[in-house]
Design a protein around this motif. Structure first.
Motif, short mmCIF file in Angstrom:
data_model
loop_
_atom_site.label_atom_id
_atom_site.label_comp_id
_atom_site.label_asym_id
_atom_site.label_seq_id
_atom_site.Cartn_x
_atom_site.Cartn_y
_atom_site.Cartn_z
N TRP A 109 31.77 37.08 23.11
CA TRP A 109 32.61 35.69 22.89
C TRP A 109 33.74 35.48 22.29
N ILE A 110 34.51 36.92 22.02
CA ILE A 110 35.96 36.80 21.73
C ILE A 110 36.46 37.81 22.50
N LYS A 111 37.82 37.45 23.35
CA LYS A 111 38.34 38.17 24.43
C LYS A 111 39.80 38.32 23.92
N THR A 112 40.53 39.44 24.04
CA THR A 112 41.95 39.36 24.07
C THR A 112 42.73 40.16 25.16
N GLN A 113 43.86 39.29 25.25
CA GLN A 113 44.58 40.24 26.28
C GLN A 113 46.37 39.94 25.65
N GLY A 114 46.74 40.99 25.44
CA GLY A 114 48.05 41.00 24.87
C GLY A 114 48.05 40.07 23.85
N SER A 116 47.26 36.81 23.30
CA SER A 116 46.38 35.74 23.60
C SER A 116 44.91 36.36 23.21
N VAL A 117 44.19 35.00 22.89
CA VAL A 117 42.72 35.37 22.46
C VAL A 117 41.98 34.43 22.98
N MET A 118 40.91 34.39 23.77
CA MET A 118 39.94 33.36 24.30
C MET A 118 38.69 33.69 23.64
N VAL A 119 38.09 32.19 23.03
CA VAL A 119 36.93 32.40 22.10
C VAL A 119 36.11 31.55 22.50
N ALA A 179 36.09 22.72 13.79
CA ALA A 179 35.98 23.96 14.11
C ALA A 179 37.14 24.53 15.00
N ASP A 180 37.55 23.88 15.85
CA ASP A 180 38.89 24.19 16.82
C ASP A 180 40.00 24.44 15.92
N GLN A 181 40.29 23.59 15.03
CA GLN A 181 41.30 23.89 14.17
C GLN A 181 41.43 24.70 13.23
N GLN A 182 40.29 25.15 12.60
CA GLN A 182 40.45 26.23 11.59
C GLN A 182 40.06 27.47 12.31
N PHE A 183 39.38 27.74 13.47
CA PHE A 183 39.44 28.81 14.32
C PHE A 183 40.94 29.19 14.88
N LYS A 188 45.76 32.43 14.68
CA LYS A 188 47.31 32.38 14.69
C LYS A 188 47.57 33.42 13.62
N ALA A 189 46.91 33.26 12.46
CA ALA A 189 47.41 33.92 11.20
C ALA A 189 47.26 35.48 11.51
N MET A 190 46.43 35.66 12.69
CA MET A 190 46.07 37.25 12.76
C MET A 190 47.08 37.54 13.96
N GLY A 191 48.01 36.94 14.35
CA GLY A 191 49.30 37.10 15.00
C GLY A 191 49.13 36.86 16.51
N PHE A 192 48.04 36.14 17.12
CA PHE A 192 47.78 35.62 18.40
C PHE A 192 48.76 34.34 18.69
N ASN A 193 49.45 34.44 19.45
CA ASN A 193 50.40 33.28 19.81
C ASN A 193 49.59 32.36 20.75
N TYR A 194 48.72 32.81 21.79
CA TYR A 194 48.15 31.85 22.50
C TYR A 194 46.60 31.84 22.34
N VAL A 195 46.04 30.65 21.88
CA VAL A 195 44.73 30.78 21.37
C VAL A 195 43.88 29.83 22.32
N SER A 196 42.72 30.05 22.94
CA SER A 196 42.01 29.17 23.73
C SER A 196 40.43 29.31 23.07
N ILE A 197 40.08 28.11 22.89
CA ILE A 197 38.82 28.00 22.15
C ILE A 197 38.04 27.05 23.06
N ASP A 198 36.77 27.54 23.46
CA ASP A 198 35.67 26.53 24.19
C ASP A 198 34.34 26.83 23.35
N PHE A 199 33.58 25.84 23.60
CA PHE A 199 32.12 25.66 23.01
C PHE A 199 31.18 25.89 23.99
N GLU A 200 30.12 26.55 23.73
CA GLU A 200 28.82 26.46 24.50
C GLU A 200 28.28 25.28 24.60
N ARG A 201 27.74 24.90 26.08
CA ARG A 201 27.27 23.70 26.39
C ARG A 201 25.88 23.64 26.19
#
Length: 201
Positions: A109-114, A116-119, A179-183, A188-201
């Protein structure tokens, strides 16, 4: 004597030229090769690693509430009688908490690349199904005899009405935006510059 002095001066000049040449070669080598090595050692690493332990700590929080909706419902039921009708009217109070349960997050459910983080978060939903505060329930009007089963049926009716009035698309969208704003803020506080957040359908 003057010839010896000239020879000595010539040798000194030659040695100075040789030393200058050696110094030039050393400086050139250092700039061409050693600087590259130093750059590799001192370069900024843009990769941000989020460890499995950190992922588990986030997940262990479990339920995250992003919106609470307080509601009251006036619910009634009528039982037809031969000579008169029986009425049962009650007022129910409840607070519906909308959010996500991270225990339902799927693998990966959470993946990082450099940097960037995708949740992918679980779908926003009702966190507590027992949201009616029975201690605050009030009998508004009652006539006739009513059993515990009758009151239970009225309670279930109040539950359905509260869900219908509070689990609206607008409230669900508001909870999802929160939820999107808080995550996003947390990541971002953890150091990720690019954050992508999606929700299960």
């Amino acid at each position: 004597m003057s010839r010896d002095r000239n020879n000595k001066e010539s040798r000194i000049k030659l040695m100075v030229k040789l030393l200058a040449l050696v110094a030039f070669i050393l400086v050139f080598w250092w700039l061409a090769f050693a600087e590259k090595d130093n750059h590799l050692e001192l370069g900024v690493n843009s990769d941000i690693n989020i460890t499995p332990q950190q992922i588990q700590l986030i997940k262990d929080i479990g339920e995250w509430e992003f919106l609470s909706v307080s509601n009251e419902e006036l619910v009634d039921t009528v039982r037809k009688g031969l000579f008169s009708d029986d009425h049962l009217v009650r007022i129910y109070y409840g607070t519906l908490r909308l959010g996500i349960d991270l225990n339902k997050a799927k693998k990966g459910w959470i993946k990082t690349q450099g940097d960037s983080v995708m949740v992918t978060l679980p779908k926003i939903g009702l966190l507590d199904k027992d949201f009616i505060d029975e201690a605050r329930t009030k009998a508004f009007y009652e006539s006739g005899r009513w059993t515990a089963a009758d009151r239970e049926a009225l309670y279930r009716k109040a539950n359905r009405q509260m869900r219908a009035h509070c689990l609206t698309p607008e409230n669900l969208r508001c909870a999802q935006d929160n939820a999107d704003q808080q995550f996003r803020k947390m990541l971002k506080a953890m150091g990720f510059n690019y954050v992508s957040i999606d929700f299960e359908r």
